[in-house]
Write a protein that holds these residues in place. Structure first.
Motif, PDB file in Angstrom:
ATOM      1  N   TYR A   1      30.292  43.729  37.202  1.00  0.00           N
ATOM      2  CA  TYR A   1      28.618  43.075  38.134  1.00  0.00           C
ATOM      3  C   TYR A   1      28.213  44.287  39.624  1.00  0.00           C
ATOM      4  O   TYR A   1      30.013  43.882  40.151  1.00  0.00           O
ATOM      5  CB  TYR A   1      28.521  41.828  38.380  1.00  0.00           C
ATOM      6  CG  TYR A   1      29.221  40.807  36.657  1.00  0.00           C
ATOM      7  CD1 TYR A   1      28.367  41.033  35.580  1.00  0.00           C
ATOM      8  CD2 TYR A   1      29.863  39.976  37.048  1.00  0.00           C
ATOM      9  CE1 TYR A   1      29.471  40.713  34.337  1.00  0.00           C
ATOM     10  CE2 TYR A   1      30.838  39.540  35.906  1.00  0.00           C
ATOM     11  CZ  TYR A   1      30.117  39.163  34.995  1.00  0.00           C
ATOM     12  OH  TYR A   1      30.841  38.991  34.050  1.00  0.00           O
ATOM     13  N   ARG A   2      27.279  44.699  39.643  1.00  0.00           N
ATOM     14  CA  ARG A   2      27.370  45.988  40.426  1.00  0.00           C
ATOM     15  C   ARG A   2      27.300  44.872  41.829  1.00  0.00           C
ATOM     16  O   ARG A   2      26.929  43.759  42.034  1.00  0.00           O
ATOM     17  CB  ARG A   2      25.778  45.890  40.442  1.00  0.00           C
ATOM     18  CG  ARG A   2      24.869  46.820  41.522  1.00  0.00           C
ATOM     19  CD  ARG A   2      23.403  47.240  41.336  1.00  0.00           C
ATOM     20  NE  ARG A   2      22.178  46.316  41.015  1.00  0.00           N
ATOM     21  CZ  ARG A   2      22.157  45.377  42.022  1.00  0.00           C
ATOM     22  NH1 ARG A   2      22.277  45.575  43.186  1.00  0.00           N
ATOM     23  NH2 ARG A   2      21.605  43.868  41.511  1.00  0.00           N
ATOM     24  N   THR A   3      27.962  45.497  42.605  1.00  0.00           N
ATOM     25  CA  THR A   3      28.833  45.167  43.799  1.00  0.00           C
ATOM     26  C   THR A   3      27.224  44.813  44.982  1.00  0.00           C
ATOM     27  O   THR A   3      26.258  45.336  45.121  1.00  0.00           O
ATOM     28  CB  THR A   3      29.242  46.207  45.374  1.00  0.00           C
ATOM     29  OG1 THR A   3      30.201  46.499  44.028  1.00  0.00           O
ATOM     30  CG2 THR A   3      29.607  45.470  45.960  1.00  0.00           C
ATOM     31  N   GLY A   4      27.607  43.319  45.310  1.00  0.00           N
ATOM     32  CA  GLY A   4      26.460  42.810  45.781  1.00  0.00           C
ATOM     33  C   GLY A   4      25.243  42.136  44.847  1.00  0.00           C
ATOM     34  O   GLY A   4      24.525  40.947  45.159  1.00  0.00           O
TER      35      GLY A   4
ATOM     36  N   ALA B   1      27.939  39.358  40.409  1.00  0.00           N
ATOM     37  CA  ALA B   1      28.927  39.797  41.490  1.00  0.00           C
ATOM     38  C   ALA B   1      29.215  38.670  42.078  1.00  0.00           C
ATOM     39  O   ALA B   1      30.430  38.051  41.708  1.00  0.00           O
ATOM     40  CB  ALA B   1      29.427  40.802  42.100  1.00  0.00           C
ATOM     41  N   ARG B   2      29.132  37.754  43.182  1.00  0.00           N
ATOM     42  CA  ARG B   2      28.918  36.789  44.269  1.00  0.00           C
ATOM     43  C   ARG B   2      28.887  35.924  43.453  1.00  0.00           C
ATOM     44  O   ARG B   2      29.955  34.931  44.261  1.00  0.00           O
ATOM     45  CB  ARG B   2      27.867  37.068  45.352  1.00  0.00           C
ATOM     46  CG  ARG B   2      27.638  37.757  46.110  1.00  0.00           C
ATOM     47  CD  ARG B   2      27.043  37.820  46.924  1.00  0.00           C
ATOM     48  NE  ARG B   2      25.297  37.506  47.214  1.00  0.00           N
ATOM     49  CZ  ARG B   2      24.302  36.825  46.837  1.00  0.00           C
ATOM     50  NH1 ARG B   2      24.259  35.528  46.892  1.00  0.00           N
ATOM     51  NH2 ARG B   2      23.606  37.258  46.662  1.00  0.00           N
TER      52      ARG B   2
ATOM     53  N   ARG C   1      34.886  48.868  41.623  1.00  0.00           N
ATOM     54  CA  ARG C   1      34.055  48.063  41.447  1.00  0.00           C
ATOM     55  C   ARG C   1      34.692  46.620  41.878  1.00  0.00           C
ATOM     56  O   ARG C   1      34.235  46.390  42.537  1.00  0.00           O
ATOM     57  CB  ARG C   1      33.135  47.961  40.361  1.00  0.00           C
ATOM     58  CG  ARG C   1      32.030  47.157  40.488  1.00  0.00           C
ATOM     59  CD  ARG C   1      31.306  47.615  39.379  1.00  0.00           C
ATOM     60  NE  ARG C   1      30.229  48.230  39.906  1.00  0.00           N
ATOM     61  CZ  ARG C   1      28.673  48.271  38.432  1.00  0.00           C
ATOM     62  NH1 ARG C   1      28.501  47.712  37.796  1.00  0.00           N
ATOM     63  NH2 ARG C   1      27.930  49.493  39.249  1.00  0.00           N
TER      64      ARG C   1
ATOM     65  N   ASN D   1      37.377  46.461  43.166  1.00  0.00           N
ATOM     66  CA  ASN D   1      37.825  45.379  44.572  1.00  0.00           C
ATOM     67  C   ASN D   1      36.666  45.867  45.692  1.00  0.00           C
ATOM     68  O   ASN D   1      36.913  44.568  46.389  1.00  0.00           O
ATOM     69  CB  ASN D   1      38.449  46.971  44.956  1.00  0.00           C
ATOM     70  CG  ASN D   1      40.419  46.994  44.141  1.00  0.00           C
ATOM     71  OD1 ASN D   1      40.714  45.780  43.719  1.00  0.00           O
ATOM     72  ND2 ASN D   1      40.363  48.170  44.479  1.00  0.00           N
ATOM     73  N   ALA D   2      35.762  46.329  45.632  1.00  0.00           N
ATOM     74  CA  ALA D   2      34.486  46.471  46.440  1.00  0.00           C
ATOM     75  C   ALA D   2      33.775  45.095  46.221  1.00  0.00           C
ATOM     76  O   ALA D   2      33.340  44.360  46.896  1.00  0.00           O
ATOM     77  CB  ALA D   2      33.407  46.667  45.845  1.00  0.00           C
ATOM     78  N   ASN D   3      34.563  44.469  45.048  1.00  0.00           N
ATOM     79  CA  ASN D   3      33.500  42.813  44.472  1.00  0.00           C
ATOM     80  C   ASN D   3      33.983  41.795  45.395  1.00  0.00           C
ATOM     81  O   ASN D   3      34.040  40.054  44.922  1.00  0.00           O
ATOM     82  CB  ASN D   3      33.863  43.003  43.299  1.00  0.00           C
ATOM     83  CG  ASN D   3      32.357  43.325  42.927  1.00  0.00           C
ATOM     84  OD1 ASN D   3      31.615  43.760  43.605  1.00  0.00           O
ATOM     85  ND2 ASN D   3      31.665  43.227  41.278  1.00  0.00           N
TER      86      ASN D   3
END
Ligand SMILES: Cc1cc2nc3c(=O)[nH]c(=O)nc-3n(C[C@H](O)[C@H](O)[C@H](O)COP(=O)(O)OP(=O)(O)OC[C@H]3O[C@@H](n4cnc5c(N)ncnc54)[C@H](O)[C@@H]3O)c2cc1C
Length: 427
Positions: free
Chosen positions: A78-81, A85-86, A130, A132-134
């Motif tokens: 899912y799109r970060t942010g 995702a959260r 993505r 990792n960013a999440n």
């Protein structure tokens, strides 16, 4: 008074007498995993709030919650942010903690996402970044000989290992939520289909087939009918639920050894569904699927005929035609794979070449509630709306089962903010 009117008024009084009238501070519509998680969070933060969950069926988890893949998603896609995702990353951890505390069988078995062609490798790498960013823990890119140690029958160029992915039976989770709600003093009323909503001097009047409920606040968690309920409340969201059926095959028991845990393809980024994959269930069976087919009935499981009224309603919605225009090629391919089993098998053979047609027996199906806007965009993120003293959970497709405890927390945060409520501090 004319005799007929006297008789009619007496009949109405008798009828009303048999109907139950209930008073509550909060009515939650829908005993799927999201409605129950929300009610559970309310009982934790507002122990004194009289809470009733109304459900049209005679059990919890009768629709999406009881017809899904049973995967505890990691939060990779899912799109970060985004809310997805959260709430998925936090929800994945919360779900496993909950299962541990409540003695619900689950497994943190991990999964592989496999690139089966050179063109898919850059997309897989982007997915890795993505993830990792999440904040998805432990992700690792593996070469062929490394991923075949995990899945010896899997073929491909490279694979992403996602160790935090798990499996669980969400019907069992939903039953536990229901038990805890009732233990905390909440009530779940089954066979209570919501037929109408109106405002009566600042109180919501919820008309159901099991009687009338009067309530200060209402939360709409009606899944495949969340748009219908929102419209009953007079909300203009300009969204409609378009049902997408997902059909599964089951791998015959003697060939289950072909798949140890979960094997997924690299998803098509233009489409919110993940592509047919292999999923081991907590009961040991292995499923292949689900595909994604337009269903002309909201609760239209495999083999069910279209519902004329619901189909007409969909055909009148401009967003439906825009979806068809935008995704007709993908939709046609999915439909073909549904009708022609060897085509379904071929999609799976890209990941597990040894799999044969004869290894697949027909399995179950589920219907996803996907909100679509008038332009034909499949609403990507979780989406909530308000009207009066109501909150509408308008779009909570996958990974909402994974994220249910976090979605419950989000909705109760919204209640606190929107209705200026002061929660009891949770220890
Ligand atoms: C095929 C498939 C596979 C999936 N796989 C996964 C997965 O592996 N992992 C994951 O996290 N998520 C997965 N999902 C998504 C997940 O199952 C859903 O996001 C989640 O179950 C939504 O829960 P819900 O409570 O909103 O909806 P539901 O479970 O559909 O509950 C809504 C409830 O509202 C009731 N209701 C509707 N109208 C009324 C009315 N008028 N009056 C009273 N009650 C009403 C319904 O009867 C129903 O019980 C999958 C979904 C599908 C369909």
């Amino acid at each position: 008074m004319p005799v007929m009117r006297v008789m009619a008024s007496r009949a109405w009084r008798i009828y009303k007498g048999t109907m139950v009238e209930r008073e509550a501070e909060l009515v939650v519509i829908g005993a799927g995993i999201v409605g129950l998680a929300t009610a559970l969070e309310v009982t934790r933060r507002f122990p004194a709030m009289r809470t009733i969950v109304v459900e049209k069926e005679n059990r919890v988890a009768a629709h999406q919650t009881g017809h899904n893949s049973g995967v505890i998603h990691s939060g990779l896609y899912y799109r970060t942010g985004s809310l997805k995702a959260r709430n998925c990353v936090a929800g994945c951890a919360a779900m496993k903690r909950f299962c541990q505390e409540q003695g619900i069988p689950y497994e943190e078995c991990g999964k592989l996402v496999v690139a089966t062609s050179d063109e898919e490798v850059p997309r897989l790498e982007a997915l890795h970044e993505r993830g990792n960013a999440n904040g998805v823990p432990g992700l690792r890119m593996l070469e062929r000989d490394e991923f075949r140690e995990i899945e010896p029958h899997c073929e491909g160029k490279r694979a992403l290992h996602v160790p935090s992915t798990g499996i669980v039976d969400y019907s069992v989770v939903a039953e536990k939520y229901a038990e805890l709600i009732e233990r905390a003093g909440g009530e779940i009323v089954f066979g209570a289909k919501v037929l109408g909503l109106r405002d009566d001097a600042g109180r919501n009047v919820v008309e159901t087939t099991a009687g009338t409920m009067r309530s200060r606040y209402v939360i709409n968690c009606a899944g495949l009918y969340s748009d219908t309920i929102a419209r009953m409340a007079g909300l203009e969201t300009k969204l409609a639920i378009v049902p997408f059926r997902g059909e599964y095959y089951e791998i015959r028991p003697e060939r289950r050894y072909l798949v140890k845990n979960l094997i997924y393809p690299v998803p098509d980024p233009r489409f919110p569904f993940l592509g047919v994959h292999f999923t081991r269930r907590v009961n040991g069976s292995v499923e292949a699927g689900p595909n994604a087919l337009l269903a002309f009935r909201r609760e239209g499981y495999a083999g069910a005929p279209a519902d004329l009224g619901e189909a007409m309603e969909m055909l009148r919605y401009p967003g439906f035609w825009n979806v068809v225009k935008r995704y007709w090629r993908k939709g046609a391919a999915e439909q073909y794979r549904s009708w022609v089993k060897p085509a379904f098998t071929r999609a799976l053979q890209k990941m597990v070449p040894e799999l044969q047609d004869a290894d697949l027996a027909p399995g179950g199906s589920g219907v996803r509630a996907q909100a679509v806007d008038e332009a034909g965009n499949l609403v990507d993120d979780f989406y909530f709306a308000h009207s009066g003293s109501m909150i509408h959970v308008c779009n909570v497709p996958s990974p909402a089962a994974t994220a249910s405890l976090e979605i419950g927390r989000e909705v109760v945060d919204m209640m606190c903010e929107r209705f200026a409520l002061q929660a009891v501090p949770v220890k």
